[in-house]
Scaffold this active site. Structure first.
Site, short mmCIF file in Angstrom:
data_model
loop_
_atom_site.label_atom_id
_atom_site.label_comp_id
_atom_site.label_asym_id
_atom_site.label_seq_id
_atom_site.Cartn_x
_atom_site.Cartn_y
_atom_site.Cartn_z
N THR A 199 -0.99 -4.30 12.55
CA THR A 199 0.14 -4.12 11.49
C THR A 199 1.38 -3.45 11.91
O THR A 199 2.44 -3.90 12.13
CB THR A 199 -0.26 -3.83 10.24
OG1 THR A 199 -1.50 -4.42 9.69
CG2 THR A 199 0.88 -4.21 9.28
N ASP A 251 -5.83 -0.34 -1.70
CA ASP A 251 -6.51 -1.48 -2.47
C ASP A 251 -7.72 -1.74 -1.92
O ASP A 251 -7.89 -1.70 -0.70
CB ASP A 251 -5.50 -2.45 -2.96
CG ASP A 251 -5.47 -3.33 -1.60
OD1 ASP A 251 -5.13 -2.87 -0.40
OD2 ASP A 251 -6.06 -4.42 -1.66
N ASP A 259 0.79 3.08 4.63
CA ASP A 259 -0.43 3.89 3.77
C ASP A 259 -1.55 4.35 4.62
O ASP A 259 -1.99 5.45 5.04
CB ASP A 259 -1.04 2.86 2.74
CG ASP A 259 -1.41 1.59 3.11
OD1 ASP A 259 -1.10 1.30 4.47
OD2 ASP A 259 -1.74 0.76 2.40
N ASP A 285 -5.20 1.35 10.68
CA ASP A 285 -6.27 1.06 10.99
C ASP A 285 -6.38 0.41 12.47
O ASP A 285 -6.63 1.53 13.41
CB ASP A 285 -6.91 0.02 10.05
CG ASP A 285 -8.48 -0.13 10.07
OD1 ASP A 285 -9.15 0.56 10.84
OD2 ASP A 285 -8.99 -1.32 9.79
N SER A 286 -6.54 -0.36 12.78
CA SER A 286 -6.71 -1.03 14.01
C SER A 286 -5.29 -0.67 14.91
O SER A 286 -5.08 -0.66 16.01
CB SER A 286 -6.91 -2.52 14.23
OG SER A 286 -6.07 -3.20 13.66
N GLY A 309 0.92 -1.29 -0.06
CA GLY A 309 -0.09 0.00 -0.07
C GLY A 309 0.64 1.21 0.03
O GLY A 309 0.45 2.17 -0.59
P1 IMP Z 1 -4.27 -2.40 10.90
O1 IMP Z 1 -3.18 -3.67 10.98
O2 IMP Z 1 -5.62 -2.90 11.30
O3 IMP Z 1 -3.83 -1.35 11.26
O4 IMP Z 1 -4.63 -2.48 9.16
C1 IMP Z 1 -3.35 -1.82 8.52
C2 IMP Z 1 -3.53 -2.26 6.74
O5 IMP Z 1 -4.83 -2.78 6.50
C3 IMP Z 1 -3.12 -1.15 6.19
O6 IMP Z 1 -1.64 -1.15 6.14
C4 IMP Z 1 -3.88 -1.36 5.09
O7 IMP Z 1 -3.11 -2.33 4.18
C5 IMP Z 1 -5.12 -2.19 5.28
N1 IMP Z 1 -6.25 -1.33 5.53
C6 IMP Z 1 -6.83 -1.06 6.47
N2 IMP Z 1 -8.02 -0.10 6.13
C7 IMP Z 1 -7.86 0.18 4.84
C8 IMP Z 1 -8.75 0.82 4.02
O8 IMP Z 1 -9.79 1.37 4.47
N3 IMP Z 1 -8.54 0.89 2.84
C9 IMP Z 1 -7.29 0.07 2.26
N4 IMP Z 1 -6.59 -0.65 3.10
C10 IMP Z 1 -6.80 -0.80 4.38
MG MG Z 2 -0.74 -1.52 4.16
#
Ligand code: IMP
Ligand code: MG
Length: 184
Positions: free
Chosen positions: A106, A158, A99, A102-103, A44
């Site tokens: 990652t 994406d 990019d 979210d939570s 991303g």
């Molecule tokens: P996390 O681990 O929940 O913080 O998610 C992070 C990863 O999820 C990001 O690096 C993105 O690749 C993907 N992601 C989370 N939300 C979105 C979104 O709204 N659009 C696209 N990718 C997302």
């Molecule tokens: Mg990502």
């Protein structure tokens, strides 16, 4: 059941460009003469990172890492390392480039992993961050835009590997035709 996907513009090319210029100025100031290594989180961040490094006024190097947790709209909750870095970051000033956070799962996973290599310093830059991201026990040092719950695509982001090539950032709404009809 056929689906209809609708894109609505959230951040224009111009708005994104101005924001990245600001972030690059901030980073250039903070890292003056420290030659950071920027580590892009694949896939991303590739467009954001490409724009960001070209706006930095300082010397820097580059590498990539890849993790996976998402499938379609949904986070699987389990983060896996898909591709590790390929250079030694011991004693280096590391800037992890995302990019969207979210939570936070990652970034938490990747930070912990990279800290094992004992960098001299560690910071995080992300183009987007959700307002609701849970409290993390480390800072997100540079943030482009905050976003709400909506799923966003474009500018590298994406949905099922699609839409990364769009030049701006859009919210993606997905309707299922059959459900729509059933609802009346
Ligand atoms: P996390 O681990 O929940 O913080 O998610 C992070 C990863 O999820 C990001 O690096 C993105 O690749 C993907 N992601 C989370 N939300 C979105 C979104 O709204 N659009 C696209 N990718 C997302
Ligand atoms: Mg990502």
């Amino acid at each position: 059941m056929s689906e209809i996907k609708k894109l609505s513009l959230l951040f224009s090319k111009e708005k994104i460009d101005i924001k990245i210029t600001e972030l690059a100025e901030e980073i250039s100031k903070s890292y003056n003469s420290r030659e950071p290594i920027l580590i892009g989180v694949l896939n991303g961040s590739f467009i954001f990172l490409a724009d960001l490094i070209r706006k930095l006024s300082i010397s820097c190097t580059l590498d990539f890492i890849k993790a996976s947790s998402y499938s379609g709209f949904l986070s699987t909750g389990k983060v896996e390392l898909v591709k590790d870095i390929s250079v030694d970051i011991k004693n280096r000033h590391v800037i992890l480039v995302e990019d969207i956070i979210d939570s936070g799962a990652t970034i938490k996973f990747l930070r912990k992993h990279l800290m094992n290599f004992v960098p001299r310093s560690f910071s995080i830059v992300t183009l987007l961050k959700r307002q609701k991201t849970a409290n993390l026990d480390f800072p997100i040092d540079f943030i482009g835009f905050e976003v709400k719950e909506e799923f966003v695509v474009g500018f590298g982001l994406d949905f099922d590997q699609k839409y990364r090539n769009l030049g701006a950032i859009y919210t993606l709404n997905q309707y299922f035709k059959k459900n729509e009809l059933e609802r009346g």
